[in-house]
Scaffold this motif. Structure first.
Motif, short mmCIF file in Angstrom:
data_model
loop_
_atom_site.label_atom_id
_atom_site.label_comp_id
_atom_site.label_asym_id
_atom_site.label_seq_id
_atom_site.Cartn_x
_atom_site.Cartn_y
_atom_site.Cartn_z
N GLY A 114 6.54 -6.74 14.16
CA GLY A 114 7.94 -6.91 13.81
C GLY A 114 8.38 -5.76 12.92
N ASP A 115 9.69 -5.56 12.82
CA ASP A 115 10.22 -4.46 12.01
C ASP A 115 10.36 -4.87 10.55
OD1 ASP A 115 10.37 -2.74 14.10
OD2 ASP A 115 12.50 -3.06 14.50
N LEU A 116 9.83 -4.06 9.64
CA LEU A 116 9.99 -4.31 8.22
C LEU A 116 11.45 -4.18 7.82
CD1 LEU A 116 6.97 -2.23 6.87
CD2 LEU A 116 7.15 -4.70 6.95
N ALA A 117 11.89 -5.09 6.95
CA ALA A 117 13.29 -5.06 6.53
C ALA A 117 13.60 -3.80 5.73
CB ALA A 117 13.60 -6.31 5.70
N GLY A 118 12.63 -3.30 4.98
CA GLY A 118 12.86 -2.09 4.18
C GLY A 118 12.83 -0.84 5.04
N PRO A 119 11.61 -0.39 5.44
CA PRO A 119 11.51 0.81 6.27
C PRO A 119 12.18 0.67 7.63
CG PRO A 119 9.40 0.25 5.29
CD PRO A 119 10.30 -0.91 5.04
N GLY A 120 12.33 -0.58 8.13
CA GLY A 120 12.99 -0.79 9.41
C GLY A 120 12.17 -0.34 10.60
N ASN B 141 -2.24 -3.95 -9.87
CA ASN B 141 -1.38 -2.97 -9.19
C ASN B 141 -0.86 -3.53 -7.88
OD1 ASN B 141 -2.02 -1.25 -11.25
ND2 ASN B 141 -3.38 0.06 -10.05
N LEU B 142 -1.76 -4.16 -7.13
CA LEU B 142 -1.38 -4.69 -5.82
C LEU B 142 -0.38 -5.83 -5.96
CD1 LEU B 142 -2.04 -4.22 -2.85
CD2 LEU B 142 -3.90 -5.86 -3.05
N ALA B 143 -0.59 -6.70 -6.95
CA ALA B 143 0.33 -7.82 -7.16
C ALA B 143 1.73 -7.34 -7.45
CB ALA B 143 -0.18 -8.70 -8.29
N SER B 144 1.85 -6.32 -8.29
CA SER B 144 3.17 -5.77 -8.59
C SER B 144 3.81 -5.16 -7.35
CB SER B 144 3.03 -4.71 -9.69
OG SER B 144 4.27 -4.10 -9.96
N ALA B 145 3.02 -4.46 -6.56
CA ALA B 145 3.55 -3.81 -5.36
C ALA B 145 3.96 -4.81 -4.30
CB ALA B 145 2.50 -2.85 -4.79
N LEU B 146 3.29 -5.96 -4.23
CA LEU B 146 3.65 -6.99 -3.25
C LEU B 146 5.06 -7.52 -3.50
CD1 LEU B 146 0.27 -8.94 -2.99
CD2 LEU B 146 1.48 -7.84 -1.09
N GLY B 147 5.52 -7.43 -4.73
CA GLY B 147 6.87 -7.86 -5.04
C GLY B 147 7.94 -7.00 -4.40
N LYS B 148 7.56 -5.83 -3.88
CA LYS B 148 8.53 -4.94 -3.23
C LYS B 148 8.80 -5.34 -1.78
CE LYS B 148 8.77 -2.35 -6.90
NZ LYS B 148 10.00 -2.33 -7.72
N TYR B 149 7.97 -6.23 -1.26
CA TYR B 149 8.18 -6.70 0.11
C TYR B 149 9.45 -7.54 0.19
CZ TYR B 149 7.49 -9.67 4.24
OH TYR B 149 7.65 -10.35 5.41
N THR B 150 10.33 -7.22 1.11
CA THR B 150 11.60 -7.94 1.21
C THR B 150 11.79 -8.64 2.55
OG1 THR B 150 12.72 -5.90 1.93
CG2 THR B 150 12.78 -6.43 -0.43
N GLY B 151 10.74 -8.66 3.38
CA GLY B 151 10.83 -9.43 4.61
C GLY B 151 10.67 -8.60 5.86
N VAL B 152 10.57 -9.33 6.97
CA VAL B 152 10.46 -8.75 8.30
C VAL B 152 11.60 -9.30 9.12
CG1 VAL B 152 8.97 -8.49 10.32
CG2 VAL B 152 7.96 -8.75 8.06
N LEU C 205 0.83 -1.20 0.00
CA LEU C 205 0.00 0.00 0.00
C LEU C 205 0.87 1.26 0.00
CD1 LEU C 205 -2.76 -1.11 2.53
CD2 LEU C 205 -2.89 -1.07 0.04
N THR C 206 2.00 1.19 0.68
CA THR C 206 2.94 2.32 0.65
C THR C 206 3.52 2.49 -0.75
OG1 THR C 206 3.50 1.99 2.98
CG2 THR C 206 5.06 3.26 1.65
N GLU C 207 3.88 1.38 -1.38
CA GLU C 207 4.42 1.41 -2.74
C GLU C 207 3.42 2.03 -3.71
OE1 GLU C 207 7.08 0.73 -5.91
OE2 GLU C 207 7.40 0.69 -3.74
#
Length: 464
Positions: A145-151, A306-317, A132-134
């Motif tokens: 838990g802390d997001l690996a990206g935004p931390g 749109n959402l499917a593409s954005a989900l690919g930006k998730y890199t973990g927690v 949703l941020t993407e």
């Protein structure tokens, strides 16, 4: 002054402010302009991050830490009644607000998604927050838990969507009124609060019943507990039910999951059309979490492609199969898994990622009550590793239970044919594991306690 009201949250004091759930709420309140203070048993990166937002964080618990002008005291279910700050709050007649009530107050007036389930809540909530941020929707979110990206585990967004991890452990998820609720799975856990599966089902039914009229339940079509819950709530006339999974009857059907090393490619059938996207973490269960996130976002009206593409930006927690580093040809990965289902899923994910390489597990059981009820299943899960080191039980908030030790798990693991070594002194673990590991191996530190601290120390021993 009513606990949880907007006025009561002007100058809140958090007891246990460094905890994953508590720190997130404190962050959002600070970002909204509240004068936040609190205390925790020890200093931590979470406490330091809060100080960076202007929050006053005391180390240790003492009556004097609670300011006389605090408008409320926020607690979690882990805070004991004899905590000196809680006692002082009673003396000053300061309202006490449970963490769930504080979070519910933050969600009011926004389109909320609440993610529940015995496993996978943090990952799925995080996937939604990132996607949703993407998409520039600027959501608010509170995650365990802390997001690996935004931390970070929480943020006050300027958009109209709030994504929250909904905790069933103490029934606190019953406080929320989401527009969309996600139920990933329903299993017996949290044995100090639930005596049977009937109690678990009753609790989840109450949670589902709080979905706003016209709202949506997104629920797993494959997991037996979720299927049973679906049958129990199907007759709620104000509720739209969307199922997801590999089942032929699923509304959002997982057609195929293809492992790609430490990532996966997932294809779903949605509204009669196939949609393929990448999930940047390994394992079939994480791919299914992404599909749950996709279904939840679509329920809010967000276009699926749109959402499917954005989900690919998730890199973990952090702590969810997080790569901590590599030394001497050995990778060290950290896992939060502490329930047998989670342990099995993460070990299968790692096996799919590393193939024939050896997997060495460092497992720390979490809670005496959980070990008492599920210790045999934990031991059986360890047969999926090539070798394991098992530590003593991490007690967290619990007192010991006579006769319940990590030997319950060790005996079950050996009975299942697993290679298990008991190490009672945690300080000896890094050297023990470094002595076991060979180039090409993967070491997986596993558990919800402080076993996570051992990853960097294992890497140091491997490097020396």
């Amino acid at each position: 002054m009513a606990p949880g009201s907007p006025t009561a949250m002007d100058r809140p004091h958090f007891i246990g402010i460094g905890g994953a759930g508590m720190s997130g709420i404190a962050k959002i309140l600070a970002q909204r302009g509240a004068q936040v203070a609190g205390s925790d048993a020890r200093d931590s990166p979470a406490a330091e991050a809060l100080r960076g937002l202007g929050v006053t964080v005391h180390v240790g618990h003492a009556a004097g830490h609670l300011a006389d002008d605090a408008t409320c005291v926020v607690v979690s279910s882990a805070i004991r009644e004899d905590n000196p700050e809680l006692v002082r709050a009673a003396e000053l007649s300061i309202p006490v607000v449970h963490r769930s009530d504080a979070l519910a107050s933050l969600m009011r007036g926004l389109r909320s998604i609440a993610v529940a389930g015995t496993h996978g809540k943090t990952t799925t909530t995080s996937m939604l927050a990132v996607a949703l941020t993407e998409l520039a929707l600027d959501p608010a979110y509170a995650i365990g838990g802390d997001l690996a990206g935004p931390g970070t585990n929480a943020r006050h967004g300027k958009g109209d969507i709030f994504v929250a991890e909904a905790d069933e452990s103490d029934r606190s998820f019953q406080k929320y009124d989401p527009e969309v609720a996600v139920v990933l799975n329903v299993e017996l856990d949290h044995h100090a609060n639930y005596a049977s599966m009937d109690e678990i089902y009753d609790s989840f039914e109450t949670f589902v019943g709080k979905i706003v009229p016209g709202g949506t339940l997104v629920i797993n079509a494959d997991q037996p507990g979720a299927v049973e819950l679906t049958a129990r709530v199907r007759d709620l006339s104000t509720l739209k039910v969307v199922t997801y999974g590999a089942s032929d009857t699923a509304d959002v059907r997982v057609h195929k999951v293809t492992p790609r090393g430490l990532t996966s490619e997932v294809t779903v059938l949605l509204n009669g059309k196939f949609l393929t996207f990448t999930v940047s973490v390994p394992g079939r269960h994480y791919a299914h979490n992404a599909v749950a996130a996709l279904a939840a976002g679509v329920a809010l009206g967000i276009p699926a492609h749109n959402l499917a593409s954005a989900l690919g930006k998730y890199t973990g927690v952090k702590r969810r199969l997080q790569l901590k580093g590599e030394a001497a040809g050995v990778q060290v990965v950290d896992s939060y898994a502490h329930h047998p289902t989670e342990m099995t899923a993460d070990l299968e994910a790692m096996r799919g990622a590393v193939g024939d390489a050896r997997i060495l597990v460092v497992f720390q059981p979490h809670l005496f009550s959980r070990t008492q009820e599920l210790g045999i299943e934990m031991g059986q899960a360890l047969r999926l590793a090539d070798a394991s080191v098992v530590l003593d039980i991490y007690p967290a908030r619990e007192d010991p239970i006579p006769g319940i030790t990590s030997e319950v798990i060790i005996d079950a693991a050996r009975a299942a044919g697993a290679d298990v070594t008991a190490v009672h002194d945690k300080e000896q673990v890094p050297a023990t594991v470094a002595g076991m590991a060979k180039p090409g191996d993967l070491v997986l530190t596993m558990g919800a306690g402080d076993v996570t601290d051992l990853g960097p120390r294992i890497l140091d021993h491997l490097s020396s």
